[in-house]
Each structure stands twice: as structure tokens, then as C-alpha cells.
Design a protein around this motif. Structure first.
Motif, mmCIF file in Angstrom:
data_model
loop_
_atom_site.group_PDB
_atom_site.id
_atom_site.type_symbol
_atom_site.label_atom_id
_atom_site.label_comp_id
_atom_site.label_asym_id
_atom_site.label_seq_id
_atom_site.Cartn_x
_atom_site.Cartn_y
_atom_site.Cartn_z
ATOM 1 N N THR A 12 0.834 -1.201 0.000
ATOM 2 C CA THR A 12 0.000 0.000 0.000
ATOM 3 C C THR A 12 0.866 1.246 0.000
ATOM 4 O O THR A 12 0.631 2.178 -0.785
ATOM 5 C CB THR A 12 -0.949 -0.010 1.215
ATOM 6 N N GLN A 13 1.882 1.276 0.844
ATOM 7 C CA GLN A 13 2.768 2.437 0.898
ATOM 8 C C GLN A 13 3.435 2.670 -0.460
ATOM 9 O O GLN A 13 3.520 3.812 -0.925
ATOM 10 C CB GLN A 13 3.842 2.243 1.961
ATOM 11 N N GLU A 14 3.900 1.616 -1.088
ATOM 12 C CA GLU A 14 4.569 1.763 -2.382
ATOM 13 C C GLU A 14 3.604 2.279 -3.448
ATOM 14 O O GLU A 14 3.968 3.126 -4.261
ATOM 15 C CB GLU A 14 5.208 0.442 -2.813
ATOM 16 N N GLU A 15 2.379 1.774 -3.446
ATOM 17 C CA GLU A 15 1.392 2.241 -4.429
ATOM 18 C C GLU A 15 1.033 3.705 -4.216
ATOM 19 O O GLU A 15 0.895 4.467 -5.179
ATOM 20 C CB GLU A 15 0.132 1.374 -4.375
ATOM 21 N N VAL A 16 0.879 4.092 -2.955
ATOM 22 C CA VAL A 16 0.549 5.491 -2.663
ATOM 23 C C VAL A 16 1.697 6.393 -3.105
ATOM 24 O O VAL A 16 1.478 7.424 -3.751
ATOM 25 C CB VAL A 16 0.214 5.679 -1.164
ATOM 26 N N LYS A 17 2.930 6.021 -2.791
ATOM 27 C CA LYS A 17 4.082 6.843 -3.185
ATOM 28 C C LYS A 17 4.226 6.907 -4.707
ATOM 29 O O LYS A 17 4.606 7.938 -5.246
ATOM 30 C CB LYS A 17 5.366 6.308 -2.549
ATOM 31 N N ALA A 18 3.895 5.833 -5.398
ATOM 32 C CA ALA A 18 3.971 5.834 -6.861
ATOM 33 C C ALA A 18 2.864 6.708 -7.466
ATOM 34 O O ALA A 18 3.058 7.328 -8.507
ATOM 35 C CB ALA A 18 3.869 4.412 -7.391
ATOM 36 N N THR A 19 1.724 6.759 -6.804
ATOM 37 C CA THR A 19 0.600 7.553 -7.282
ATOM 38 C C THR A 19 0.812 9.038 -7.031
ATOM 39 O O THR A 19 0.461 9.870 -7.870
ATOM 40 C CB THR A 19 -0.707 7.092 -6.595
ATOM 41 N N PHE A 20 1.388 9.353 -5.890
ATOM 42 C CA PHE A 20 1.582 10.751 -5.497
ATOM 43 C C PHE A 20 3.081 11.038 -5.450
ATOM 44 O O PHE A 20 3.732 10.871 -4.425
ATOM 45 C CB PHE A 20 0.928 11.022 -4.137
ATOM 46 N N ARG A 21 3.592 11.481 -6.554
ATOM 47 C CA ARG A 21 5.037 11.722 -6.701
ATOM 48 C C ARG A 21 5.554 12.836 -5.796
ATOM 49 O O ARG A 21 6.759 12.984 -5.613
ATOM 50 C CB ARG A 21 5.371 12.041 -8.161
ATOM 51 N N GLU A 22 4.657 13.619 -5.229
ATOM 52 C CA GLU A 22 5.059 14.691 -4.323
ATOM 53 C C GLU A 22 5.659 14.129 -3.024
ATOM 54 O O GLU A 22 6.390 14.819 -2.326
ATOM 55 C CB GLU A 22 3.849 15.573 -3.951
ATOM 56 N N LEU A 23 5.321 12.880 -2.729
ATOM 57 C CA LEU A 23 5.801 12.260 -1.486
ATOM 58 C C LEU A 23 7.278 11.907 -1.583
ATOM 59 O O LEU A 23 7.755 11.442 -2.613
ATOM 60 C CB LEU A 23 4.984 11.012 -1.161
ATOM 61 N N TYR A 24 7.961 12.104 -0.488
ATOM 62 C CA TYR A 24 9.391 11.823 -0.399
ATOM 63 C C TYR A 24 9.638 10.403 0.119
ATOM 64 O O TYR A 24 10.533 9.714 -0.342
ATOM 65 C CB TYR A 24 10.029 12.858 0.529
ATOM 66 N N ALA A 25 8.839 9.975 1.092
ATOM 67 C CA ALA A 25 9.042 8.669 1.734
ATOM 68 C C ALA A 25 7.795 8.314 2.536
ATOM 69 O O ALA A 25 6.808 9.057 2.533
ATOM 70 C CB ALA A 25 10.259 8.731 2.655
ATOM 71 N N SER A 26 7.873 7.199 3.243
ATOM 72 C CA SER A 26 6.830 6.825 4.194
ATOM 73 C C SER A 26 7.462 5.994 5.296
ATOM 74 O O SER A 26 8.509 5.370 5.096
ATOM 75 C CB SER A 26 5.696 6.055 3.512
ATOM 76 N N VAL A 27 6.844 6.020 6.449
ATOM 77 C CA VAL A 27 7.274 5.194 7.572
ATOM 78 C C VAL A 27 6.032 4.569 8.183
ATOM 79 O O VAL A 27 4.934 5.115 8.082
ATOM 80 C CB VAL A 27 8.050 5.992 8.648
ATOM 81 N N ASP A 28 6.217 3.405 8.802
ATOM 82 C CA ASP A 28 5.107 2.780 9.506
ATOM 83 C C ASP A 28 5.620 2.151 10.786
ATOM 84 O O ASP A 28 6.780 1.770 10.881
ATOM 85 C CB ASP A 28 4.400 1.744 8.625
ATOM 86 N N PHE A 29 4.741 2.091 11.759
ATOM 87 C CA PHE A 29 5.064 1.485 13.045
ATOM 88 C C PHE A 29 3.895 0.641 13.512
ATOM 89 O O PHE A 29 2.750 1.032 13.369
ATOM 90 C CB PHE A 29 5.339 2.563 14.105
ATOM 91 N N GLY A 30 4.187 -0.519 14.069
ATOM 92 C CA GLY A 30 3.178 -1.331 14.725
ATOM 93 C C GLY A 30 2.418 -2.310 13.860
ATOM 94 O O GLY A 30 1.692 -3.135 14.380
#
Length: 104
Positions: A12-30
Motif C-alpha cells: 500500500t505504501q509503495e502504491e501510494v508513493k507511486a501515485t503521489f510523486r510529491e511524497l518523499y518517503a513513508s514510515v510505519d510502526f506497529g
């Protein structure tokens, strides 16, 4: 089962980042412990970019996409919630780039 949940979150994180190129990265916890205890934060490079995204409604679009993808991938319903947003610039300034301490 936690490996399946971890994979859903990662995809999901990879798809969101690929869809919204404005994003630099993502992190998740838990996500690996229990689906209801996880969260994902999408990261913009600068505070200015984050602020602009908020003003233009981009944060809501990203959040909606994030939740939709989790639902489509059959992530447990109790774990589907709003994502958060931050900037790398702020994390670097406040916590020397350490996301664990940033969210603690």
C-alpha cells in the motif's frame, strides 16, 4: 498472519508513493504486531511542501487513497484508519532524522 499484514502495508505504501510523486518517503510502526495498532505516515521533503499539500487538499486525497487500497487488499477493518503526514525537514531538525523518536 502478521507477515501478510506487513506485506499489505508495504504494498500500500509503495502504491501510494507511486501515485503521489510529491511524497518523499513513508514510515510505519506497529503493523507487525496487530493491525489495529499500526499507523503509516507519508513524508514530504520540506515543511513548505507539506503545508502546500494541506492547503490544496492533497493530504486528504492521499489519505483516501491509502485507506481505499488497504480495504481493497483486505487489510483487517480495525486497522484501516487515517494516515499521518510529516516532513523530512522537521524530523531532521528536531530528531536528527530519527523517525522512531519523532513519533515517540
Amino acid at each position: 498472519m502478521s507477515k501478510i499484514w506487513r506485506n499489505i502495508v508495504a504494498c500500500t505504501q509503495e502504491e501510494v508513493k507511486a501515485t503521489f510523486r510529491e511524497l518523499y518517503a513513508s514510515v510505519d510502526f506497529g503493523a507487525y504486531i496487530a493491525p489495529q495498532d499500526y499507523f503509516v505516515s507519508y513524508i514530504f521533503k520540506t515543511e513548505e511542501e507539506l503545508s502546500k499539500a494541506k492547503e490544496t487538499g492533497l493530504l486528504q486525497k492521499i489519505n483516501d487513497c491509502h485507506k481505499k487500497l488497504l480495504h481493497e487488499k483486505e487489510y483487517p477493518g480495525e486497522g484501516i484508519k487515517d494516515c499521518t503526514f510529516a516532513s523530512q525537514e522537521d524530523c531532521d531538525k528536531e530528531w536528527n532524522g530519527n523517525w522512531y523518536h519523532y513519533y515517540k
